[in-house]
Design a protein around this motif. Sequence first.
Motif, short mmCIF file in Angstrom:
data_model
loop_
_atom_site.label_atom_id
_atom_site.label_comp_id
_atom_site.label_asym_id
_atom_site.label_seq_id
_atom_site.Cartn_x
_atom_site.Cartn_y
_atom_site.Cartn_z
N PHE A 1 -5.59 15.63 13.12
CA PHE A 1 -6.15 15.32 11.80
C PHE A 1 -7.61 14.90 11.94
O PHE A 1 -7.97 14.11 12.80
N THR A 2 -8.45 15.46 11.08
CA THR A 2 -9.88 15.16 11.09
C THR A 2 -10.26 14.42 9.82
O THR A 2 -9.43 14.24 8.92
N GLU A 3 -11.53 14.03 9.72
CA GLU A 3 -12.02 13.36 8.51
C GLU A 3 -11.97 14.30 7.31
O GLU A 3 -11.81 13.87 6.18
N ASP A 4 -12.10 15.61 7.56
CA ASP A 4 -11.97 16.58 6.47
C ASP A 4 -10.56 16.55 5.89
O ASP A 4 -10.38 16.72 4.68
N ASN A 5 -9.56 16.35 6.75
CA ASN A 5 -8.18 16.25 6.27
C ASN A 5 -8.00 15.04 5.36
O ASN A 5 -7.27 15.10 4.36
N ILE A 6 -8.68 13.92 5.72
CA ILE A 6 -8.57 12.71 4.89
C ILE A 6 -9.17 12.97 3.52
O ILE A 6 -8.62 12.56 2.49
N LYS A 7 -10.31 13.67 3.48
CA LYS A 7 -10.92 14.02 2.20
C LYS A 7 -9.97 14.87 1.36
O LYS A 7 -9.84 14.68 0.15
N GLU A 8 -9.28 15.81 2.01
CA GLU A 8 -8.32 16.67 1.31
C GLU A 8 -7.17 15.83 0.75
O GLU A 8 -6.72 16.06 -0.38
N LEU A 9 -6.68 14.89 1.55
CA LEU A 9 -5.58 14.04 1.11
C LEU A 9 -5.96 13.25 -0.14
O LEU A 9 -5.17 13.11 -1.08
N ARG A 10 -7.18 12.71 -0.15
CA ARG A 10 -7.63 11.93 -1.30
C ARG A 10 -7.82 12.84 -2.53
O ARG A 10 -7.54 12.45 -3.65
N LYS A 11 -8.30 14.05 -2.28
CA LYS A 11 -8.55 14.97 -3.38
C LYS A 11 -7.25 15.44 -4.04
O LYS A 11 -7.20 15.63 -5.26
N GLU A 12 -6.20 15.62 -3.23
CA GLU A 12 -4.94 16.10 -3.80
C GLU A 12 -4.16 14.99 -4.50
O GLU A 12 -3.12 15.25 -5.12
N ALA A 13 -4.64 13.73 -4.41
CA ALA A 13 -3.96 12.61 -5.08
C ALA A 13 -4.99 11.78 -5.84
O ALA A 13 -5.28 10.63 -5.47
N PRO A 14 -5.59 12.34 -6.91
CA PRO A 14 -6.69 11.64 -7.62
C PRO A 14 -6.27 10.35 -8.30
O PRO A 14 -7.10 9.48 -8.53
N ASN A 15 -4.99 10.20 -8.65
CA ASN A 15 -4.53 9.00 -9.36
C ASN A 15 -3.86 7.99 -8.42
O ASN A 15 -3.19 7.08 -8.88
N GLU A 16 -4.06 8.18 -7.13
CA GLU A 16 -3.45 7.28 -6.16
C GLU A 16 -3.98 5.86 -6.38
O GLU A 16 -5.19 5.65 -6.56
N GLY A 17 -3.08 4.90 -6.35
CA GLY A 17 -3.48 3.52 -6.57
C GLY A 17 -3.32 3.07 -8.01
O GLY A 17 -3.46 1.88 -8.31
N MET A 18 -3.01 4.00 -8.91
CA MET A 18 -2.83 3.64 -10.31
C MET A 18 -1.38 3.28 -10.61
O MET A 18 -1.01 3.06 -11.76
N VAL B 1 0.83 -1.20 0.00
CA VAL B 1 0.00 0.00 0.00
C VAL B 1 0.87 1.26 0.00
O VAL B 1 0.57 2.23 -0.70
N LEU B 2 1.95 1.26 0.77
CA LEU B 2 2.84 2.43 0.80
C LEU B 2 3.39 2.75 -0.59
O LEU B 2 3.54 3.93 -0.94
N THR B 3 3.70 1.72 -1.40
CA THR B 3 4.25 1.98 -2.74
C THR B 3 3.23 2.64 -3.66
O THR B 3 3.60 3.22 -4.68
N ARG B 4 1.94 2.55 -3.29
CA ARG B 4 0.88 3.07 -4.16
C ARG B 4 0.44 4.48 -3.78
O ARG B 4 -0.33 5.11 -4.52
N LEU B 5 0.88 4.94 -2.62
CA LEU B 5 0.43 6.25 -2.14
C LEU B 5 1.35 7.36 -2.62
O LEU B 5 2.56 7.16 -2.74
N ASP B 6 0.76 8.52 -2.86
CA ASP B 6 1.54 9.71 -3.19
C ASP B 6 2.03 10.35 -1.89
O ASP B 6 1.32 10.35 -0.88
N GLU B 7 3.22 10.91 -1.95
CA GLU B 7 3.75 11.61 -0.77
C GLU B 7 2.82 12.74 -0.37
O GLU B 7 2.40 13.53 -1.22
N PRO B 8 2.43 12.82 0.90
CA PRO B 8 1.52 13.90 1.32
C PRO B 8 2.18 15.26 1.20
O PRO B 8 3.39 15.41 1.43
N LYS B 9 1.38 16.26 0.86
CA LYS B 9 1.90 17.62 0.71
C LYS B 9 2.01 18.34 2.04
O LYS B 9 2.71 19.35 2.14
N LYS B 10 1.34 17.82 3.05
CA LYS B 10 1.42 18.43 4.38
C LYS B 10 2.78 18.10 5.00
O LYS B 10 3.17 16.93 5.09
N PRO B 11 3.53 19.10 5.44
CA PRO B 11 4.88 18.85 5.96
C PRO B 11 4.93 18.06 7.27
O PRO B 11 5.91 17.43 7.58
#
Length: 692
Positions: free
Chosen positions: A443-460, A414-424
């Motif tokens: 970190f809240t659930e809104d942060n998780i939504k942001e993380l997914r949104k900033e990496a739309p091709n994650e898992g590809m 799973v780690l190999t499929r994730l994009d590096e987070p932009k949050k420092p």
Amino acid sequence: MTIQSGVSLLQRVVELQDLKTFRELNWTGTFGDYLDIVARNPKVTRNAFQRIYDMIMSYGHEEFIDAKKKLIRYHFFSDPSFDADDAIFGLEIPLMRLVNFFKAAAQGYGTEKRVLLLHGPVGSSKSTIVRRLKRGLEQYSKTEAGALYTFDWYMGIIDSENWDWRQAPESEWEKCPMHEEPLRLIPAETRERFIEELTDGYNGEYAIRIVGDLCPSCRFNFRDLMLRYQGDWSKVIRHVRVRRLVFSEQDRIGIGTFQPKDEKNQDSTELTGDINYRKIAIYGSDSDPRAFNFDGEFNIANRGIIEFIEMLKLDVAFLYDLLGASQEHKIKSKKFAQTDIDEVIIGHTNSPEYRRLENNEFMEALKDRTVRIDIPYITRLRDEIKIYERDFNKKRVKVHIAPHTLEVAAMWAVLTRLDEPKKPNLTLLQKLKLYNGRTLPGFTEDNIKELRKEAPNEGMQGISPRYIQDKISNALVNYQADGYINPFMVLNELENGLKNHALITSEEDRKRYRDLLSVVKEEYTEIVKNEVQRAISADEEAIKRLCANYIDNIKAYTQRERVRNKFTGQFEEPDERLMRSIEEKIDIPESRKDDFRREIMNYIGALAIEGKTFDYKTNERLHKALELKLFEDQKDSIKLTSLVSRVIDKDTQEKIDVVKARLIRDFGYNEQSATDVLNYVASIFARGDMKH
């Protein structure tokens, strides 16, 4: 074991036969009998898209919330009672898009005129999804809810009004080669009036419709009989026998599969059928439908589904057939007019092939008629673990798999499929934990939504589950003599395989994957340290005594009282050192200690009002703090570090044996893996002692 005789075993097979179901699946009747069935259950006339959608929904579904997003889990794709080996985990969003495609097509909203293309990296379950749909259709067609029918022709002479169609030899019945819907036998000029009368008062989910004409073979027979009886349809229909249709990929009924071969050897007749040259001599023409084999994949898949494996490797000539089949629901067989079909066209392809399609201007028509659904790798750890637990469970694997072995392999994948987070302030491992449902401070659930949104091709991109499965298999074989495998054995196999991994072409990627293995090893170290700590401090009586002592002290502290020493009987000030030694284990700072202590006392008071007693296990933070405190108090008495020096006295050995027994009983280790993990954790503490 009792050895049974061959005769008794044969008798047992006879007893297990289900003759009632066999007769139901091989039902035959007249056209009038079929109309009675349609009147009772109009769903038998559904088209292919409607049938697949209803099949999926028949398994049920559940709604759940993930990071404030409402998702639907369709049980068809994961139900182990259907096909445990092909169960699909963690792809709720792509599968929701897939089901929505079928739902829109079932309602006739336009997607029924499209080719469904599953696109994603290798090993992302594209083939598995299609295979599950095909097997599902096979099973569904055997149920009462999924029943459908087709018909056969009797082309002999009927010379009596009392002729009984059941007496005609089976060899004289000619099957419809495309398993067509019997209602197509209704003449075109009377269909509208017929449907009006049939559906009078009907208010079902799907409208009953008669779409398309008979296939060339049935059209020839129908015309021949109409001429024989001078247009008397009622006499023509006596030559028809309706029968139950059961889909079968093996028998090429309702389910077709096409796999491209070498471009020079591709032949479109594999899709639309070919001339039977031996019969030309009998019937005198290559355009006589009796001299043609309507056995192409499009023909035999009528009423069901056709799969195109690696669809974009098809020759351009094939794509023209595909365009007509999708948009017009028609195919063009050699020497014949266009033939109506009713089937779902689904293909799958990988990313390089799809990029070639995007860059090919001659493929514009295909792109316009294609609905693409991305099927990425799993990015939720617990779902990735399920894949390997399915494949390497105790029923299949005789070698013991130590706890966390499959977990660390899945974690790395799973780690190999994730994009590096932009949050420092967020690491890739923390991102993995957030995706997996863990809560992290800040970190809240809104942060998780942001993380997914900033990496739309994650898992590809990333490592395929197949690679992980191969390396776990290697470890099982290579360490079979040891009787078990542990996480380090599998991690070593994963690392050793990287240098020869055919799909990793960049040294930068190879280095990144190796670095992620180090991250996983560090995380595993923390996991087993915590596990051994819990095993050492698993003495419930000792924890209860420690907890009671802590509660007595914070009660006195918050109420500004003194505590009675149970040994001396004297009243003393609350034991600040004891309280802080517990609170520091869960990072309660000095400035927050008063708030934490009041919080605990308020919680105990609220329980008392409800007539309940306080249990330390209900407060996760306090439970963890008590365990860590007890571990700290006991680790020196157990002298775990003496395992490294191999100098162990009898008293210490007995305590270590108790801890080992807890690891085996409570955490799933066996004797060898428990010994190994204790030695490993002991070496960690030994290094820590040397640093101090």
